[in-house]
Scaffold this active site. Structure first.
Site, PDB file in Angstrom:
ATOM      1  N   SER A 107       4.973   1.934   8.457  1.00 42.54           N
ATOM      2  CA  SER A 107       4.213   0.754   8.046  1.00 42.54           C
ATOM      3  C   SER A 107       2.691   0.971   8.176  1.00 42.54           C
ATOM      4  O   SER A 107       2.122   1.775   7.456  1.00 42.54           O
ATOM      5  CB  SER A 107       4.683  -0.457   8.860  1.00 42.54           C
ATOM      6  OG  SER A 107       4.201  -1.655   8.326  1.00 42.54           O
TER       7      SER A 107
ATOM      8  N   ASP B 102      -5.391  10.690   1.205  1.00 48.48           N
ATOM      9  CA  ASP B 102      -5.801  10.559  -0.200  1.00 48.48           C
ATOM     10  C   ASP B 102      -7.295  10.793  -0.379  1.00 48.48           C
ATOM     11  O   ASP B 102      -7.733  11.319  -1.405  1.00 48.48           O
ATOM     12  CB  ASP B 102      -5.416   9.183  -0.744  1.00 48.48           C
ATOM     13  CG  ASP B 102      -3.938   9.102  -1.112  1.00 48.48           C
ATOM     14  OD1 ASP B 102      -3.220  10.114  -0.931  1.00 48.48           O
ATOM     15  OD2 ASP B 102      -3.494   8.041  -1.584  1.00 48.48           O
TER      16      ASP B 102
ATOM     17  N   LYS C 220       8.244   2.994   5.403  1.00 46.50           N
ATOM     18  CA  LYS C 220       8.322   1.526   5.334  1.00 46.50           C
ATOM     19  C   LYS C 220       7.014   1.017   4.735  1.00 46.50           C
ATOM     20  O   LYS C 220       6.062   0.736   5.446  1.00 46.50           O
ATOM     21  CB  LYS C 220       8.547   0.907   6.702  1.00 46.50           C
ATOM     22  CG  LYS C 220       8.744  -0.603   6.628  1.00 46.50           C
ATOM     23  CD  LYS C 220       8.787  -1.248   8.005  1.00 46.50           C
ATOM     24  CE  LYS C 220       8.958  -2.755   7.897  1.00 46.50           C
ATOM     25  NZ  LYS C 220       7.831  -3.411   7.222  1.00 46.50           N
TER      26      LYS C 220
END
Length: 376
Positions: free
Chosen positions: A284, A295, A309
């Site tokens: 999460s 990224d 998740k």
């Protein structure tokens, strides 16, 4: 006149479709009532129809995804008590996978982590009661009990043939989300175990403290076995290490739930090398931070693939004083990729070196690899 007739025909067509759809739903409701009546009359044992209805509601929600579930008034009240930050229990975050209770993550320094439970373990028995086929809330209720009492839990673990049995004593669980230390006099190590209301403030203080060291080479952000927490904290903590750019977005059926969050100018670490440690228990909010930093090529992600998740759950109270936990949106990384059921893949894969590794110990293979990486 021809256009008017065409319009009336189309309108009637849509009315018939709508009526037909509702008719099918009503037929299914009638079928459900018939099945419940047959069970009540014919099943070998007498059943509690109220519990059967609760199970049916929960089955509907869990057919959507592993994170949606029904909470009875009793379990909803228990959840509200536990979110106060101090509660009696084992210290594990659990979820459902294909009808089996799965350990998402054991919390550091709790009975579960000390006993040796690991992220990814499947709980098959609680007190000799088979939990497969039970709802998540039913399984959690079995694990609850008075502080100081013990409980036997049987698990299945990937790569281990025999079932593992753990005898665990319940304790008051006090979650301290941030731990830190200066490692080898030049690496700022920050361990984050959950994303609670004070996590970002604590991490900010630790970064400022480490920055005073003139020999500081870089930082390690340890998110292993961190099951997540508050989205707002994940955004703030990601922002500490970024100069700009998107951090995360959410997409939902409701336009109001479609949002994007961006970093503000100013990297608190002044661009120093950052290594983020993740494992299968990182879920999460942990995946949001690790994914955003990956990224933007701001950090080296090291360890194992994370849990996967990547969804947002909302607790919706019901008239009976119970509630449903319902998935209302999904998280997306700056690259546009979803975390759901995929997780974050590390730049450098390093498998955990022991069954029960201890953070900052010589047996911690992942931490040692990160230290060598930062020291060249």
């Amino acid at each position: 006149m021809k256009k008017l007739l065409t319009f009336i025909t189309v309108a009637l067509f849509f009315f018939e479709i709508s009526y037909s759809d509702n008719s099918d739903i009503y037929k299914k409701i009638d079928l459900f009532g018939e099945v419940l009546e047959k069970i009540n009359k014919e099943y070998v044992n007498e059943i509690d129809q109220s519990k059967s209805m609760d199970a049916a509601i929960n089955g509907l929600l869990q057919s959507l995804d592993p994170y949606s579930a029904y909470m009875t008034p009793e379990s909803f009240e228990g959840m509200q008590t536990e979110t106060s930050g101090e509660f009696g229990g084992l210290g594990i975050e659990v979820g459902m996978e294909a009808g089996v209770v799965k350990v998402i993550s054991p919390i550091d320094n709790t009975p579960a982590s000390k006993a040796g439970l690991k992220a990814g373990d499947y709980i098959v028995k609680v007190k000799n009661v088979q939990v497969q086929g039970k709802s998540l809330m039913e399984a959690v209720d079995l694990m609850r009990g008075p502080v100081g009492s013990s409980i036997e839990i049987t698990v299945r673990r990937r790569g281990v043939k025999k079932a593992l049995v753990f005898n665990i004593t319940r304790e008051i669980i006090q979650v301290q989300s941030v731990k830190s230390e200066l490692v080898e006099n030049n690496i700022g190590y920050i361990r984050l175990t959950s994303f609670n209301e004070n996590s970002s403030d604590q991490i900010k203080k630790n970064i400022k403290k480490f920055n005073k060291n003139k020999d500081l080479k870089g930082f390690i952000l340890d998110l292993r076995n961190n099951p997540g927490g508050l989205l707002s904290q994940a955004i703030k903590i990601s922002d500490f290490f970024l100069e700009n750019g998107e951090i995360v977005s959410t997409k939902s059926r409701k336009v109001s739930e479609n949002r994007k969050w961006f970093a503000k100018k100013g990297d608190l670490t002044n661009g120093k090398t950052l290594v983020v440690l993740i494992n299968y228990g990182s879920a999460s909010a942990s995946e949001i931070v690790a994914g955003a930093l990956k990224d933007h090529k701001r950090a080296i992600i090291l360890g194992e693939n994370s849990y996967g998740k990547g969804s947002v759950q909302s607790i919706i109270p019901l008239k009976n004083r119970g509630a449903i936990r319902l998935t209302i949106a999904k998280y997306y990384l700056p690259s546009g990729k979803s975390i759901s059921e995929v997780g974050v893949t590390p730049d450098i894969e390093v498998i955990e070196s022991s069954e029960n590794f201890k953070f900052n110990s010589e047996t911690d293979n992942q931490l040692n690899f990160a230290l060598k990486l930062l020291n060249g």
